[in-house]
Enzyme design. Structure first.
Site, PDB file in Angstrom:
ATOM      1  N   HIS A  54       5.176  -1.806 -14.203  1.00 53.82           N
ATOM      2  CA  HIS A  54       5.530  -3.164 -13.759  1.00 53.82           C
ATOM      3  C   HIS A  54       4.272  -3.908 -13.348  1.00 53.82           C
ATOM      4  O   HIS A  54       3.198  -3.322 -13.256  1.00 53.82           O
ATOM      5  CB  HIS A  54       6.580  -3.141 -12.643  1.00 53.82           C
ATOM      6  CG  HIS A  54       6.117  -2.531 -11.342  1.00 53.82           C
ATOM      7  ND1 HIS A  54       5.760  -1.209 -11.226  1.00 53.82           N
ATOM      8  CD2 HIS A  54       5.962  -3.064 -10.102  1.00 53.82           C
ATOM      9  CE1 HIS A  54       5.418  -0.957  -9.972  1.00 53.82           C
ATOM     10  NE2 HIS A  54       5.515  -2.065  -9.269  1.00 53.82           N
ATOM     11  N   HIS A  56       2.978  -5.365 -10.645  1.00 51.32           N
ATOM     12  CA  HIS A  56       2.322  -5.423  -9.325  1.00 51.32           C
ATOM     13  C   HIS A  56       0.866  -4.939  -9.398  1.00 51.32           C
ATOM     14  O   HIS A  56       0.557  -3.968 -10.091  1.00 51.32           O
ATOM     15  CB  HIS A  56       3.112  -4.605  -8.295  1.00 51.32           C
ATOM     16  CG  HIS A  56       4.408  -5.267  -7.907  1.00 51.32           C
ATOM     17  ND1 HIS A  56       5.468  -4.603  -7.358  1.00 51.32           N
ATOM     18  CD2 HIS A  56       4.792  -6.581  -8.011  1.00 51.32           C
ATOM     19  CE1 HIS A  56       6.461  -5.452  -7.125  1.00 51.32           C
ATOM     20  NE2 HIS A  56       6.083  -6.650  -7.523  1.00 51.32           N
ATOM     21  N   ASP A  58      -1.119  -3.283  -7.609  1.00 50.84           N
ATOM     22  CA  ASP A  58      -1.521  -1.903  -7.302  1.00 50.84           C
ATOM     23  C   ASP A  58      -1.155  -0.927  -8.423  1.00 50.84           C
ATOM     24  O   ASP A  58      -1.450   0.266  -8.332  1.00 50.84           O
ATOM     25  CB  ASP A  58      -0.945  -1.455  -5.943  1.00 50.84           C
ATOM     26  CG  ASP A  58       0.569  -1.572  -5.872  1.00 50.84           C
ATOM     27  OD1 ASP A  58       1.124  -2.516  -6.457  1.00 50.84           O
ATOM     28  OD2 ASP A  58       1.194  -0.703  -5.234  1.00 50.84           O
ATOM     29  N   HIS A  59      -0.523  -1.446  -9.477  1.00 50.18           N
ATOM     30  CA  HIS A  59      -0.237  -0.611 -10.655  1.00 50.18           C
ATOM     31  C   HIS A  59      -1.018  -1.095 -11.878  1.00 50.18           C
ATOM     32  O   HIS A  59      -0.995  -0.448 -12.926  1.00 50.18           O
ATOM     33  CB  HIS A  59       1.266  -0.623 -10.960  1.00 50.18           C
ATOM     34  CG  HIS A  59       2.068  -0.005  -9.860  1.00 50.18           C
ATOM     35  ND1 HIS A  59       2.665   1.233  -9.968  1.00 50.18           N
ATOM     36  CD2 HIS A  59       2.329  -0.442  -8.599  1.00 50.18           C
ATOM     37  CE1 HIS A  59       3.275   1.536  -8.819  1.00 50.18           C
ATOM     38  NE2 HIS A  59       3.083   0.530  -7.984  1.00 50.18           N
ATOM     39  N   HIS A 110      13.458  -3.249  -8.858  1.00 50.86           N
ATOM     40  CA  HIS A 110      12.236  -3.466  -8.063  1.00 50.86           C
ATOM     41  C   HIS A 110      11.568  -4.750  -8.559  1.00 50.86           C
ATOM     42  O   HIS A 110      11.224  -5.634  -7.780  1.00 50.86           O
ATOM     43  CB  HIS A 110      11.317  -2.260  -8.203  1.00 50.86           C
ATOM     44  CG  HIS A 110      10.003  -2.410  -7.514  1.00 50.86           C
ATOM     45  ND1 HIS A 110       9.892  -2.491  -6.143  1.00 50.86           N
ATOM     46  CD2 HIS A 110       8.746  -2.500  -7.995  1.00 50.86           C
ATOM     47  CE1 HIS A 110       8.610  -2.628  -5.817  1.00 50.86           C
ATOM     48  NE2 HIS A 110       7.892  -2.643  -6.918  1.00 50.86           N
ATOM     49  N   ASP A 134       7.659   2.184  -9.372  1.00 51.62           N
ATOM     50  CA  ASP A 134       8.251   1.920  -8.056  1.00 51.62           C
ATOM     51  C   ASP A 134       9.771   1.813  -8.131  1.00 51.62           C
ATOM     52  O   ASP A 134      10.404   1.167  -7.289  1.00 51.62           O
ATOM     53  CB  ASP A 134       7.695   0.610  -7.462  1.00 51.62           C
ATOM     54  CG  ASP A 134       6.238   0.758  -7.047  1.00 51.62           C
ATOM     55  OD1 ASP A 134       5.708   1.888  -7.119  1.00 51.62           O
ATOM     56  OD2 ASP A 134       5.634  -0.254  -6.661  1.00 51.62           O
ATOM     57  N   HIS A 172       4.203   5.986  -5.819  1.00 53.61           N
ATOM     58  CA  HIS A 172       3.657   6.042  -4.457  1.00 53.61           C
ATOM     59  C   HIS A 172       4.127   7.327  -3.797  1.00 53.61           C
ATOM     60  O   HIS A 172       5.213   7.815  -4.098  1.00 53.61           O
ATOM     61  CB  HIS A 172       4.182   4.879  -3.591  1.00 53.61           C
ATOM     62  CG  HIS A 172       3.649   3.541  -3.969  1.00 53.61           C
ATOM     63  ND1 HIS A 172       2.522   2.989  -3.411  1.00 53.61           N
ATOM     64  CD2 HIS A 172       4.105   2.639  -4.872  1.00 53.61           C
ATOM     65  CE1 HIS A 172       2.303   1.796  -3.929  1.00 53.61           C
ATOM     66  NE2 HIS A 172       3.251   1.555  -4.831  1.00 53.61           N
TER      67      HIS A 172
HETATM   68 FE   LIG Z   1       5.680  -2.400  -7.083  1.00 48.38          FE
END
Ligand SMILES: [Fe+2]
Length: 252
Positions: A54, A56, A58-59, A110, A134, A172
């Site tokens: 996805h 975001h 941090d990915h 998410h 996530d 995570h």
């Molecule tokens: Fe996320």
């Protein structure tokens, strides 16, 4: 030699490399570049493809740099919000990876365009592998940023229908907190207590298996009579119980 390398990054993110064909690999959700580049060099691996679950940051934070330095292809569920994606695969489509298949499973909730990647069992890998981003965490699930409880619960249910021995690698490590939350709901779940004990001894939280998730992940257990009773929601629909669990976890 393990085919999956887990790279902790950015505090609690988990980036993964999947090795195949001797020296080739995939990267899943590289939220940063440097730690991935270091391992590629150290282990003399050639990065062929990045799979993104996805959009975001941090990915995806390492995607552009890794693509530039290795020339790898980038696959995701969203081309609009993940600039470097070369190809979008739809739900149910498969990506050929060194004689095996990675199946894309659309899992909105998410985010509206979240996907999970399922390496289907083959000669190269007896157990299936699932990278969940996530959507599903070990013992938990992601927050509902772009979907309602019904949508997310349906996505989780699809994942939960995979074979028992499917190895689960999530985006995570919130595992201990997730199990503590689960025990605040299902105080007598001995499988959760055992998992917490195992993790404190081994220090290892991934991979989980789908069987472990079905028995210890309270969000997948929203339909279980014990969970409904614990919440005083015996007559509620499963997704309504899931919604209540998610609401409680948000302020846990
Ligand atoms: Fe996320």
């Amino acid at each position: 030699m393990d085919s999956v390398i887990t790279i902790p990054a950015l505090g609690d993110n988990l980036i993964y490399l999947y090795r195949y064909n001797q020296g080739d690999c995939l990267a899943i959700d590289p939220g940063e570049c440097r730690s991935v580049s270091n391992i590629l060099k150290e282990q003399n691996l050639s990065l062929k493809m990045i799979l993104v679950t996805h959009h975001h940051w941090d990915h995806t934070g390492g995607v552009a740099e890794l693509k530039k330095t290795t020339g790898c292809k980038v696959v995701g569920g969203d081309k609009r919000r993940i600039r470097d994606v070369d190809q979008v695969f739809e739900d149910g489509e498969t990506i050929p990876v060194g004689g095996a298949d990675v199946r894309v499973i659309a899992t909105p909730g998410h985010t509206s365009t979240s996907v999970c990647y399922n390496l289907v069992p083959s000669a190269a890998s007896a157990s299936g592998i699932l990278w969940t981003g996530d959507t599903l965490f070990v013992g938990g699930c992601g927050r509902l940023f772009e979907g309602n409880a019904r949508t997310m619960f349906e996505s989780l249910r699809r994942l939960a229908s995979l074979p028992d021995d499917t190895l689960v690698y999530c985006g995570h490590d919130y595992t201990v907190e997730n199990y503590e939350f689960a025990l605040s709901i299902e105080t007598d779940n001995q499988s959760v207590r055992q998992r917490l004990k195992d993790i404190s001894e081994s220090g290892q939280t991934v991979p989980s298996t789908m069987l472990q998730e079905r028995t210890t992940n309270v969000f997948l257990r929203a339909g279980a009579p014990e969970v409904k009773a614990a919440l005083g929601m015996e007559q509620a629909k499963d997704f309504e119980v899931f919604a209540e669990l998610r609401r409680r976890k948000d302020s846990f």
